[in-house]
Design a protein around this motif. Structure first.
Motif, mmCIF file in Angstrom:
data_model
loop_
_atom_site.group_PDB
_atom_site.id
_atom_site.type_symbol
_atom_site.label_atom_id
_atom_site.label_comp_id
_atom_site.label_asym_id
_atom_site.label_seq_id
_atom_site.Cartn_x
_atom_site.Cartn_y
_atom_site.Cartn_z
ATOM 1 N N ASN A 170 0.834 -1.195 0.000
ATOM 2 C CA ASN A 170 0.000 0.000 0.000
ATOM 3 C C ASN A 170 0.865 1.240 0.000
ATOM 4 O O ASN A 170 2.037 1.207 0.362
ATOM 5 C CB ASN A 170 -0.990 -0.007 1.162
ATOM 6 N N ALA A 171 0.254 2.320 -0.431
ATOM 7 C CA ALA A 171 1.017 3.550 -0.635
ATOM 8 C C ALA A 171 1.629 4.040 0.669
ATOM 9 O O ALA A 171 2.729 4.560 0.688
ATOM 10 C CB ALA A 171 0.100 4.611 -1.226
ATOM 11 N N ALA A 172 0.925 3.836 1.780
ATOM 12 C CA ALA A 172 1.437 4.326 3.055
ATOM 13 C C ALA A 172 2.760 3.654 3.399
ATOM 14 O O ALA A 172 3.716 4.306 3.794
ATOM 15 C CB ALA A 172 0.420 4.070 4.144
ATOM 16 N N ARG A 173 2.800 2.315 3.237
ATOM 17 C CA ARG A 173 4.041 1.613 3.522
ATOM 18 C C ARG A 173 5.147 2.102 2.613
ATOM 19 O O ARG A 173 6.271 2.330 3.022
ATOM 20 C CB ARG A 173 3.856 0.118 3.284
ATOM 21 N N ALA A 174 4.797 2.302 1.363
ATOM 22 C CA ALA A 174 5.785 2.750 0.388
ATOM 23 C C ALA A 174 6.351 4.097 0.808
ATOM 24 O O ALA A 174 7.551 4.306 0.815
ATOM 25 C CB ALA A 174 5.132 2.864 -0.980
ATOM 26 N N LYS A 175 5.469 4.993 1.219
ATOM 27 C CA LYS A 175 5.868 6.345 1.604
ATOM 28 C C LYS A 175 6.823 6.320 2.787
ATOM 29 O O LYS A 175 7.844 6.955 2.796
ATOM 30 C CB LYS A 175 4.627 7.128 2.009
ATOM 31 N N ALA A 183 5.199 12.454 -6.744
ATOM 32 C CA ALA A 183 4.001 13.062 -6.151
ATOM 33 C C ALA A 183 3.395 12.156 -5.073
ATOM 34 O O ALA A 183 2.822 12.632 -4.098
ATOM 35 C CB ALA A 183 2.963 13.337 -7.241
ATOM 36 N N ARG A 184 3.524 10.829 -5.260
ATOM 37 C CA ARG A 184 2.980 9.884 -4.269
ATOM 38 C C ARG A 184 3.977 9.577 -3.148
ATOM 39 O O ARG A 184 3.730 8.721 -2.305
ATOM 40 C CB ARG A 184 2.615 8.563 -4.949
ATOM 41 N N GLY A 185 5.151 10.193 -3.205
ATOM 42 C CA GLY A 185 6.154 9.956 -2.153
ATOM 43 C C GLY A 185 6.864 8.626 -2.282
ATOM 44 O O GLY A 185 7.500 8.153 -1.343
ATOM 45 N N VAL A 186 6.756 7.982 -3.453
ATOM 46 C CA VAL A 186 7.401 6.684 -3.662
ATOM 47 C C VAL A 186 8.906 6.855 -3.900
ATOM 48 O O VAL A 186 9.710 6.005 -3.541
ATOM 49 C CB VAL A 186 6.721 5.940 -4.832
ATOM 50 N N VAL A 187 9.276 7.976 -4.527
ATOM 51 C CA VAL A 187 10.700 8.308 -4.675
ATOM 52 C C VAL A 187 10.884 9.758 -4.190
ATOM 53 O O VAL A 187 9.928 10.539 -4.167
ATOM 54 C CB VAL A 187 11.199 8.199 -6.150
ATOM 55 N N ASP A 188 12.124 10.090 -3.831
ATOM 56 C CA ASP A 188 12.420 11.446 -3.353
ATOM 57 C C ASP A 188 12.349 12.471 -4.470
ATOM 58 O O ASP A 188 11.827 13.564 -4.308
ATOM 59 C CB ASP A 188 13.857 11.498 -2.805
#
Ligand code: DC
Length: 261
Positions: free
Chosen positions: A20-25, A254-259
């Protein structure tokens, strides 16, 4: 030699929690290892998925997983065993359940090894291309390969390309992209690739074969090709591969997956 290995067997049945996106972030911004982060890239044949997914994986430092190659490998093994879809579905599924897949980047090139054999080239023949479509429509084959794909992302961040990644395999992927292009543009690209490889090619035949594969991939009963509701659609007509990659990197940032993009 740069080697980036990702190994998994279809028969292992570990518990699976969708990424999920939260974990990824949480885990990407620091030096902590990133796990459970999936970038899903779906779309029809010839939409440029492979080029884009490889480049995005490279930039993000994620592992690139080509799920089409897995269906092709199952088709290749079925062909070698003399099995035919519709007559031998159970035997093909049993064979698919036993395959040991290993994705490795060797000298910068993603390779697929199955039971230790490098199948990267043999799975691209016209016969295997043809056979991979009916093999991928066998529900039990999909079940085994989807389970294997899910296990892949349990420990490592991945960019996974296919037809059903955002809809079925990882409905909670951190980023979902649906890449399209007109049928004519996709056929033109394939035609160009064949010419560049020094192969004979007919644009009309490529277009007809592609329309037929599109029809089968979109109309099959299990996991047909379709855009996930929350996927971002990118039409690559008139865009270069670099421009599409830049769009996807923007989404990841934008999703915080990469810096950085
Ligand atoms: O992307 P490709 O052409 O290498 O895929 C080979 C076949 O596998 C094609 O018929 C579509 C199918 N496929 C699928 O059903 N689901 C996926 N996730 C990936 C590919």
């Amino acid at each position: 030699m740069k080697r980036n290995k990702a190994r998994f067997k279809t028969t292992r049945r570990a518990g699976f929690q969708p990424a999920n996106a939260a974990r990824a972030k949480l885990e990407t911004a620091s030096s902590a290892p990133v796990t459970g982060c999936v970038v899903a890239i779906d779309g029809p044949a010839g939409s440029g998925k492979s080029t884009v997914a490889k480049a995005v994986a490279d930039r993000a430092g994620f592992t690139y997983i080509d799920t089409g190659a897995m269906y092709r490998a199952a088709a290749y093994r079925a062909m070698k065993a003399g099995l035919s879809p519709s007559q031998d579905d159970e035997a093909i599924a049993a064979l698919a359940a036993e395959l040991d897949f290993e994705f490795r980047t060797v000298d910068g090139e993603p390779k697929l090894f199955v039971d230790g054999e490098d199948v990267s080239v043999v799975i691209r023949t016209p016969q295997v291309s043809q056979l991979s479509s009916p093999v991928s429509a066998i529900p039990a084959v999909r079940e085994h390969l989807v389970a294997a794909q899910r296990r892949m992302a349990e420990r490592i961040p991945v960019v996974m390309e296919g037809r059903d990644i955002g809809t079925v395999v990882f409905p909670d992927a951190a980023v979902k992209v649906f890449l399209t292009a007109s049928a004519e543009e996709r056929a033109r690209r394939r035609y160009q690739q064949r010419l560049e490889r020094g192969e004979e090619a007919s644009y009309e035949e490529i277009l007809a074969a592609q329309l037929e594969r599109d029809r089968r991939d979109c109309s099959r009963a299990v996991a047909p090709l379709r855009k996930a509701e929350d996927a971002i659609e990118i039409d690559s007509d008139g865009l270069t591969a670099d421009e599409v990659v830049a769009e996807v990197m923007k989404l990841l940032a934008a999703r915080g997956v990469v810096d950085r993009e």
